[in-house]
Design an enzyme around this catalytic site. Structure first.
Site, PDB file in Angstrom:
ATOM      1  N   HIS A   1       0.852  -1.184   0.000  1.00  0.00           N
ATOM      2  CA  HIS A   1       0.000   0.000   0.000  1.00  0.00           C
ATOM      3  C   HIS A   1       0.890   1.237   0.000  1.00  0.00           C
ATOM      4  CE1 HIS A   1      -3.741  -2.191   0.712  1.00  0.00           C
ATOM      5  NE2 HIS A   1      -3.044  -2.953   1.535  1.00  0.00           N
TER       6      HIS A   1
ATOM      7  N   CYS B   1      -2.070   5.465  -4.577  1.00  0.00           N
ATOM      8  CA  CYS B   1      -2.785   4.189  -4.683  1.00  0.00           C
ATOM      9  C   CYS B   1      -3.837   4.256  -5.791  1.00  0.00           C
ATOM     10  CB  CYS B   1      -3.431   3.840  -3.359  1.00  0.00           C
ATOM     11  SG  CYS B   1      -4.292   2.254  -3.383  1.00  0.00           S
TER      12      CYS B   1
END
Length: 109
Positions: free
Chosen positions: A21, A33
């Site tokens: 992430h 992201c």
């Protein structure tokens, strides 16, 4: 951090893997992201639609993981289209990496 690994054989992309992430912002507001997801899923969808090619796709249940493998048995014309689309994806991911290198790292094997 998002780690992108591109696996090549004879300079052709055989598979790629995205894991991790970015954590560049709060959940739902993480622009790195969102950009990486849009680029990678857009490329996969384009290959499926435009190259009519068989892809093995693995995804993590909670996000943060994508692995795509191209079948070796594809016709050369379909494979050429897929390669071009995935090379375009890598160029876009490299553009993100250039500006946000603390959140994304790309490597080839």
């Amino acid at each position: 951090m998002i780690k992108v690994t591109v696996y090549r054989d004879n300079n052709q992309i055989k598979s790629f893997e995205l894991s991790g992430h970015a954590d560049s912002g709060p959940y739902g507001y993480d622009l790195v992201c969102a950009g990486v997801s849009a680029v990678s899923f857009g490329a996969v969808n384009a290959v499926l639609e435009l190259a009519d090619i068989d892809l093995a796709i693995e995804q993590g249940s909670d996000g943060g993981y994508l692995r795509v493998t191209i079948s070796d048995s594809e016709a050369s014309e379909s494979m050429e289209k897929a390669q071009l689309l995935f090379e375009g994806m890598i160029v876009s991911l490299q553009t993100i990496e250039r500006d946000y290198s603390q959140f994304i790292k790309i490597q080839s094997k």
